[in-house]
Design an enzyme around this catalytic site. Structure first.
Site, PDB file in Angstrom:
ATOM      1  N   GLY A   6      -1.267   2.904  10.979  1.00 52.04           N
ATOM      2  CA  GLY A   6      -1.513   2.264   9.701  1.00 52.04           C
ATOM      3  C   GLY A   6      -2.091   0.867   9.859  1.00 52.04           C
ATOM      4  O   GLY A   6      -1.645   0.094  10.717  1.00 52.04           O
ATOM      5  N   SER A   7      -3.082   0.542   9.021  1.00 48.38           N
ATOM      6  CA  SER A   7      -3.721  -0.773   9.083  1.00 48.38           C
ATOM      7  C   SER A   7      -3.430  -1.601   7.833  1.00 48.38           C
ATOM      8  O   SER A   7      -4.170  -2.525   7.513  1.00 48.38           O
ATOM      9  CB  SER A   7      -5.236  -0.614   9.247  1.00 48.38           C
ATOM     10  OG  SER A   7      -5.792   0.102   8.139  1.00 48.38           O
ATOM     11  N   GLY A   8      -2.359  -1.260   7.132  1.00 44.29           N
ATOM     12  CA  GLY A   8      -1.951  -2.044   5.977  1.00 44.29           C
ATOM     13  C   GLY A   8      -1.242  -3.318   6.420  1.00 44.29           C
ATOM     14  O   GLY A   8      -1.367  -3.757   7.564  1.00 44.29           O
ATOM     15  N   PHE A   9      -0.471  -3.898   5.526  1.00 41.54           N
ATOM     16  CA  PHE A   9       0.218  -5.143   5.852  1.00 41.54           C
ATOM     17  C   PHE A   9       1.142  -4.973   7.052  1.00 41.54           C
ATOM     18  O   PHE A   9       1.152  -5.800   7.964  1.00 41.54           O
ATOM     19  CB  PHE A   9       1.034  -5.622   4.647  1.00 41.54           C
ATOM     20  CG  PHE A   9       0.191  -6.177   3.534  1.00 41.54           C
ATOM     21  CD1 PHE A   9      -0.396  -7.425   3.650  1.00 41.54           C
ATOM     22  CD2 PHE A   9      -0.019  -5.450   2.371  1.00 41.54           C
ATOM     23  CE1 PHE A   9      -1.172  -7.944   2.627  1.00 41.54           C
ATOM     24  CE2 PHE A   9      -0.790  -5.966   1.346  1.00 41.54           C
ATOM     25  CZ  PHE A   9      -1.373  -7.213   1.472  1.00 41.54           C
ATOM     26  N   VAL A  34      -3.438  10.627  11.338  1.00 40.26           N
ATOM     27  CA  VAL A  34      -2.381  11.180  12.186  1.00 40.26           C
ATOM     28  C   VAL A  34      -1.816  12.445  11.551  1.00 40.26           C
ATOM     29  O   VAL A  34      -1.383  12.432  10.398  1.00 40.26           O
ATOM     30  CB  VAL A  34      -1.257  10.148  12.406  1.00 40.26           C
ATOM     31  CG1 VAL A  34      -0.090  10.780  13.160  1.00 40.26           C
ATOM     32  CG2 VAL A  34      -1.789   8.940  13.170  1.00 40.26           C
ATOM     33  N   GLU A  68      -1.009  -4.889 -15.129  1.00 40.17           N
ATOM     34  CA  GLU A  68      -2.229  -5.601 -14.750  1.00 40.17           C
ATOM     35  C   GLU A  68      -3.474  -4.792 -15.092  1.00 40.17           C
ATOM     36  O   GLU A  68      -4.472  -5.344 -15.577  1.00 40.17           O
ATOM     37  CB  GLU A  68      -2.177  -5.944 -13.258  1.00 40.17           C
ATOM     38  CG  GLU A  68      -1.136  -7.009 -12.952  1.00 40.17           C
ATOM     39  CD  GLU A  68      -0.840  -7.202 -11.480  1.00 40.17           C
ATOM     40  OE1 GLU A  68      -0.306  -8.261 -11.115  1.00 40.17           O
ATOM     41  OE2 GLU A  68      -1.130  -6.280 -10.689  1.00 40.17           O
ATOM     42  N   ALA A  91       4.568  -5.812  -0.329  1.00 41.04           N
ATOM     43  CA  ALA A  91       3.822  -6.268   0.841  1.00 41.04           C
ATOM     44  C   ALA A  91       4.688  -7.119   1.762  1.00 41.04           C
ATOM     45  O   ALA A  91       4.610  -7.002   2.992  1.00 41.04           O
ATOM     46  CB  ALA A  91       2.587  -7.043   0.393  1.00 41.04           C
ATOM     47  N   GLN A  92       5.513  -7.993   1.189  1.00 35.86           N
ATOM     48  CA  GLN A  92       6.324  -8.873   2.023  1.00 35.86           C
ATOM     49  C   GLN A  92       7.312  -8.105   2.885  1.00 35.86           C
ATOM     50  O   GLN A  92       7.611  -8.501   4.018  1.00 35.86           O
ATOM     51  CB  GLN A  92       7.067  -9.887   1.143  1.00 35.86           C
ATOM     52  CG  GLN A  92       6.278 -11.151   0.861  1.00 35.86           C
ATOM     53  CD  GLN A  92       5.917 -11.912   2.129  1.00 35.86           C
ATOM     54  OE1 GLN A  92       6.703 -12.008   3.078  1.00 35.86           O
ATOM     55  NE2 GLN A  92       4.712 -12.451   2.157  1.00 35.86           N
TER      56      GLN A  92
END
Length: 473
Positions: free
Chosen positions: A17-20, A85, A180, A329-330
């Site tokens: 994974g290339s997320g946060f 994967v 939003e 995300a945190q």
């Protein structure tokens, strides 16, 4: 933890994974004596909280999705591999990933699974055909085409009922993403497009925000929830709570109210912003290790973010079920840094760190231009100050100086000039996803020919040609 890379003699860390979570794990290992392989199904790092701004023409996809290779280019101990994967062998300690029909198997000594979460339709996956989610760039570009395309088609429509249906936008889910998105669609209709059409008035567009829950932004507390609802209503958004979606089709959506009464909302554009489900990789690992997963597919992990009985496997971010931590995300960033620290400690023979503890840095959500709500610890605030805080926090959280500058410029143009420079849309964006689903996986994602196979095909062709020439002679 004693395995090594046969070529370099160093410990092998594979990150999925290339997320946060994945990106910050890799960056935290920059100075470690390890070889890192980051495997991702996309070539970019996605700043997912701003996807709705791509969908509504504020930002380009490049602003929120810098190339992973560019971000990690100067980190010499990392290699980036493209691939989805589809197999993890816990016993053999390998990860197998596929890109355009090409399978690659990568061995690991430590594995960090940060594959994120997908959209959940609560068992009604067929809703996705007519109500795209908000989880990736493809979704955002499709929604951009659907939203701005609806106004274009309404300009062509002669039938009032058809025009009304085209100018009705339904957003399902009153969490931050749904709020939003609804706010920005209203901004598009009331400000961005107000002078651009001759046969329709974009201001006539109806934006409906639906949720089965009784509150908007329920995790923000009663006070901010009510402020958000009031602000949405003032901006002309039809907020309908206690409304459960029971069907979605091409031209509308059917809901069931708390009293059991069903009704239909005719709308061509539907946005699904309700519910998430953990990556299937969580269940794949759980089946091999005996770990438990919850209904959303999140893995029950130990206090150090490892899979029970397998200290070499870390699960972080949206895939984690631990102490009720939120999938934000945190959590992924902090989990990635923690996992990296644990790996280094083990290799250096140091005692493990204290159990992982998530530090909540607050929650924020924009409602429209100059309006937002924010909850930071015990402090709750709203309005313009919250909106400015939201801008600052999200700008600083973006990866890379170039993306920050580009984003800041686009925000200035949009919020102070009512113009949106990223409104390019094509019919391919709107219809490609469903067309690919109809074709089937093999047709939509053909296998890339190998060099040897290409040579064999040419040989067969040449043989036929030579045989034909000989017969003619």
């Amino acid at each position: 933890m004693d395995g090594v890379n046969a070529r370099t003699g160093r410990h092998r860390v594979v990150i999925i994974g290339s997320g946060f979570g994945g990106l910050f794990t890799a960056k935290a290992l920059a100075r470690a004596d390890v070889d890192v392989t980051l495997v991702s199904r996309t070539s970019h790092h996605l700043f997912q909280p701003l996807l709705y701004q791509v969908a509504t023409g504020i930002l380009s996809e490049g602003d929120i999705a810098p190339t992973t290779r560019d971000v990690l280019a100067h980190q010499g101990n990392v290699e980036v591999l493209l691939g989805d994967v589809h197999a993890i062998d816990v016993e053999a300690r390998t990860v197998t990933h596929r890109a355009v029909g090409r399978d690659t198997t990568t061995p690991y000594d430590s594995l960090v699974i940060a594959a994120g979460a997908g959209q959940s339709y609560f068992g009604n996956d067929h809703y996705a055909r007519h109500a795209p989610g908000m989880k990736d760039i493809d979704n955002a570009l499709e929604l951009r085409g659907r939203i701005f395309g609806a106004f274009e088609l309404a300009e062509l429509a002669d039938d009032p009922a058809e025009r009304e249906r085209l100018l009705t936008f339904v957003v399902v889910g009153a969490g931050p993403t749904g709020v939003e998105m609804a706010g920005q669609i209203a901004e598009v209709s009331q400000r961005t497009l107000k002078r651009e059409f001759r046969r329709i008035d974009p201001h006539d567009a109806r934006v409906v925000l639906l949720d089965a829950a009784p509150k908007v932004l329920p995790t923000f507390g009663d006070r901010l929830s009510e402020k958000a609802r009031s602000s949405l209503t003032k901006r002309g958004i039809d907020v309908q709570l206690g409304a459960k979606v029971v069907d979605v089709d091409e031209t509308g959506i059917e809901v069931e109210d708390e009293g059991g009464e069903r009704r239909r909302i005719d709308a061509m554009t539907k946005v699904w912003a309700a519910g998430v489900s953990g990556s299937p990789l969580g269940r794949m690992v759980a089946e091999q290790t005996g770990a438990e997963v919850d209904r959303a597919g999140r893995v029950h992990v130990e206090d150090d973010l490892t899979v029970p009985g397998h200290p070499e496997i870390f699960v972080i971010g949206d895939m984690v079920n631990l102490k009720g931590y939120p999938g934000v995300a945190q959590l992924a960033i902090q989990g990635g840094r923690y996992a990296a620290d644990q790996i280094v400690r083990r290799l250096e023979g140091k005692p493990p760190a204290d159990p992982f503890v998530y530090r909540d840095k607050g929650s924020m959500a924009t409602i429209s231009k100059f309006s937002a709500v924010a909850s930071v610890g015990k402090i709750n605030f709203s309005g313009f100050i919250a909106w400015m805080a939201w801008l600052a926090v999200h700008l600083m959280a973006m990866v890379g100086f170039k993306t920050r500058v580009s984003t800041l410029l686009n925000w200035f143009i949009t919020f102070f000039g009512d113009s949106r420079g990223e409104r390019v849309m094509t019919m391919q964006q709107v219809f490609a996803r469903n067309a690919m689903d109809d074709l089937g996986h093999e047709a939509a994602y053909p296998r890339m020919p190998r060099v040897g196979e290409e040579r064999d095909d040419r040989d067969e062709g040449d043989g036929r040609a030579e045989g034909g020439a000989g017969s003619a002679a």
